[in-house]
Motif scaffolding. Structure first.
Motif, PDB file in Angstrom:
ATOM      1  N   UNK A 120      42.555  29.552  38.962  1.00  0.00           N
ATOM      2  CA  UNK A 120      43.580  28.589  38.612  1.00  0.00           C
ATOM      3  C   UNK A 120      44.393  29.058  37.419  1.00  0.00           C
ATOM      4  N   UNK A 121      45.054  28.157  36.709  1.00  0.00           N
ATOM      5  CA  UNK A 121      45.907  28.535  35.578  1.00  0.00           C
ATOM      6  C   UNK A 121      45.188  29.451  34.596  1.00  0.00           C
ATOM      7  N   UNK A 241      40.089  37.152  35.560  1.00  0.00           N
ATOM      8  CA  UNK A 241      41.014  36.026  35.559  1.00  0.00           C
ATOM      9  C   UNK A 241      40.598  34.901  36.490  1.00  0.00           C
ATOM     10  N   UNK A 242      39.349  34.451  36.355  1.00  0.00           N
ATOM     11  CA  UNK A 242      38.899  33.299  37.140  1.00  0.00           C
ATOM     12  C   UNK A 242      39.646  32.032  36.739  1.00  0.00           C
ATOM     13  N   UNK A 350      51.913  27.372  38.298  1.00  0.00           N
ATOM     14  CA  UNK A 350      50.861  28.327  38.664  1.00  0.00           C
ATOM     15  C   UNK A 350      50.949  28.707  40.135  1.00  0.00           C
ATOM     16  N   UNK A 351      50.766  29.999  40.410  1.00  0.00           N
ATOM     17  CA  UNK A 351      50.729  30.493  41.791  1.00  0.00           C
ATOM     18  C   UNK A 351      49.277  30.792  42.147  1.00  0.00           C
ATOM     19  N   UNK A 352      48.735  30.001  43.062  1.00  0.00           N
ATOM     20  CA  UNK A 352      47.355  30.229  43.488  1.00  0.00           C
ATOM     21  C   UNK A 352      47.304  31.484  44.384  1.00  0.00           C
ATOM     22  N   UNK A 353      46.345  32.381  44.143  1.00  0.00           N
ATOM     23  CA  UNK A 353      46.284  33.597  44.954  1.00  0.00           C
ATOM     24  C   UNK A 353      45.787  33.355  46.370  1.00  0.00           C
ATOM     25  N   UNK A 354      45.262  32.142  46.627  1.00  0.00           N
ATOM     26  CA  UNK A 354      44.806  31.796  47.965  1.00  0.00           C
ATOM     27  C   UNK A 354      45.145  30.328  48.217  1.00  0.00           C
TER      28      UNK A 354
END
Length: 359
Positions: A120-121, A241-242, A350-354
Motif C-alpha cells: 500500500x502507500x 516496500x510492503x 497511490x498505485x496498487x501494484x496488483x
C-alpha cells in the motif's frame, strides 16, 4: 444565644468553605499514567507520545485551564508489555496506552487491515490519511474499543515502510526458501511467496534471536531496524516496500476520561488527534533518518527489482479477500473496511501494484 448561633454558623460556614476549597484543589490536580510495551527512541510512535502528546497536554492544561497535570511515563514494558497494553488500559493500570494492534490478532483482528493489503502507500503520511478515511467511514472500528475494552481511541500511529533484513545476503526470492523470518504476526503471510518460514515474535526479542540463530531475518521498518541494532546480527537490508502500516493506536481508559472536567477532556481529545496528524511527517522523517543511519552503521542495503516486487504482490492477491471473508464471518465489516482502504489509498494517489478483488 443569637451571638452564639451566628458565631457557630460562621464557624461551620468557614469550615465548609475550607473543605470545599481543599477538595477543589485536589480535584484540579491530575496525575496520569501513560505507557507502551515498546521503548522510546527505537519505536518512533512512543517518542511522539512522550515528546508531543504528553508535552502538549501539559502545556495546554497550564495555559488554558486551572488544572495541574502531570504524567508518569513508563515505556519499554515498565508497566505493560507489547501484548499487555490493551488490557492495562482496560483495567486502569494505565490511563493512556500506545500499542500495535498486531499484538492483538484476536481482540482487534480487523484493525490490522493495512497488513492484509500489503504494498500500500509507501509514505506514512499518505497511509495514515487513508486509514483515517477508513475509520471515519466505519465507526465500528472506534466503537469496538469502547464497547468491548472500555477505552477511547485518541489517535492513530504507524510504523513506517516495511522492508526485510536478513543475516545472510540473498540475490533471488528462491534464496529465502526455508529461511526463518521473524515478524509481528499479521505481516507473516507476506513471506508465503518466498517460501520463508514465518516466526511470531516481538521487537525486544529480535536481536538475541537472530544473534543465536533462532531465526535469520526480520520484517521491519528502517527506524525500528536501526533503533534495535538489528543490523549487527543481520546486516543485509533489502528495500521491498510492503508499505507503511498505520496499525498503532493510542487509547485512554474510558472511565478516567468520563470522570475528567470537560475542558481537560476536550484538550486530551484534541491533542490526541493532533498527535495522529503529527505522526505522518514524524514517521516519514524517521524512515529517511533510519535508512541513513543503517548505512552509516554498516548495513548493506539492496533494493528489490520492480518486476520481482510486482510478482511478490501478485502472489499475495488472495490475502485481502481471505482476510475480509474471515472478518465477515466474525460479524465484522471486513469486506467494506478493506475495500474502503483500497479506495482511499487510490484516491490519495497511490498505485496498487496488483488489483485486489474482495468478492
Amino acid at each position: 444565644m443569637r451571638f452564639t448561633h451566628r458565631h457557630s454558623t460562621a464557624v461551620v460556614g468557614t469550615a465548609l468553605a475550607l473543605t470545599c476549597a481543599a477538595s477543589a484543589a485536589q480535584a484540579d490536580s491530575f496525575t496520569f499514567r501513560i505507557g507502551s510495551g515498546h521503548p522510546k527512541g527505537p519505536a518512533p510512535y512512543v517518542t511522539t507520545m512522550s515528546d508531543f502528546f504528553v508535552t502538549e497536554v501539559k502545556r495546554r492544561a497550564a495555559e488554558e485551564t486551572e488544572h495541574k497535570v502531570n504524567f508518569i511515563e513508563s515505556y519499554g514494558g515498565g508497566i505493560a508489555g507489547v501484548s499487555e497494553t490493551l488490557e492495562a488500559v482496560q483495567t486502569g493500570l494505565l490511563d493512556f496506552g500506545g500499542y500495535c494492534v498486531c499484538f492483538e490478532p484476536s481482540n482487534l483482528y480487523l484493525h490490522n487491515f493495512p497488513y492484509f493489503e500489503p504494498f500500500g502507500p509507501q509514505a506514512t503520511s499518505d497511509a495514515i490519511s487513508a486509514v483515517r478515511v477508513v475509520y471515519d467511514k466505519n465507526p465500528w472500528l472506534s466503537e469496538q474499543f469502547e464497547k468491548e475494552f472500555g477505552q477511547v481511541l485518541l489517535g492513530l500511529g504507524a510504523w513506517d515502510n516495511y522492508h526485510l533484513g536478513t543475516v545472510d545476503e540473498w540475490k533471488t526470492v528462491e534464496d529465502l526458501k526455508g529461511v526463518k523470518i521473524g515478524g509481528a504476526g499479521p505481516n507473516l503471510p507476506w513471506l508465503e511467496y518466498a517460501g520463508a518460514v514465518p516466526v511470531q515474535s516481538s521487537l525486544p526479542e529480535g536481536y538475541m534471536a537472530m544473534k543465536t540463530g533462532v531465526y535469520d531475518g526480520w520484517l521491519m521498518t528502517p527506524a525500528g531496524y536501526n533503533g534495535f541494532k538489528y543490523y549487527e546480527p543481520a546486516p543485509y537490508y533489502t528495500l521491498i516496500g510492503y508499505g507503511a502500516m498505520p496499525v498503532v493506536v493510542m487509547t485512554a481508559n474510558q472511565r478516567k476520561m468520563e470522570a475528567l472536567p470537560d475542558d481537560l477532556r476536550v484538550i486530551i481529545e484534541e491533542v490526541g488527534r493532533a498527535w495522529e496528524a503529527s505522526n505522518g511527517k514524524a514517521m516519514d522523517d524517521s524512515q529517511a533518518a533510519g535508512l541513513a543511519a543503517l548505512r552509516e552503521n554498516g548495513a548493506i542495503i539492496n533494493e528489490l527489482p520492480e518486476d520481482v516486487r510486482a510478482q511478490w504482490a501478485s502472489s499475495l492477491s488472495e490475502l485481502p479477500r481471505k482476510s475480509a471473508a474471515e472478518a465477515d464471518s466474525r460479524g465484522m465489516p471486513g469486506t467494506k473496511v478493506l475495500q474502503d482502504f483500497i479506495d482511499a489509498a487510490r484516491d490519495g494517489g497511490h498505485h496498487w501494484p496488483v488489483e485486489y478483488v474482495l468478492n
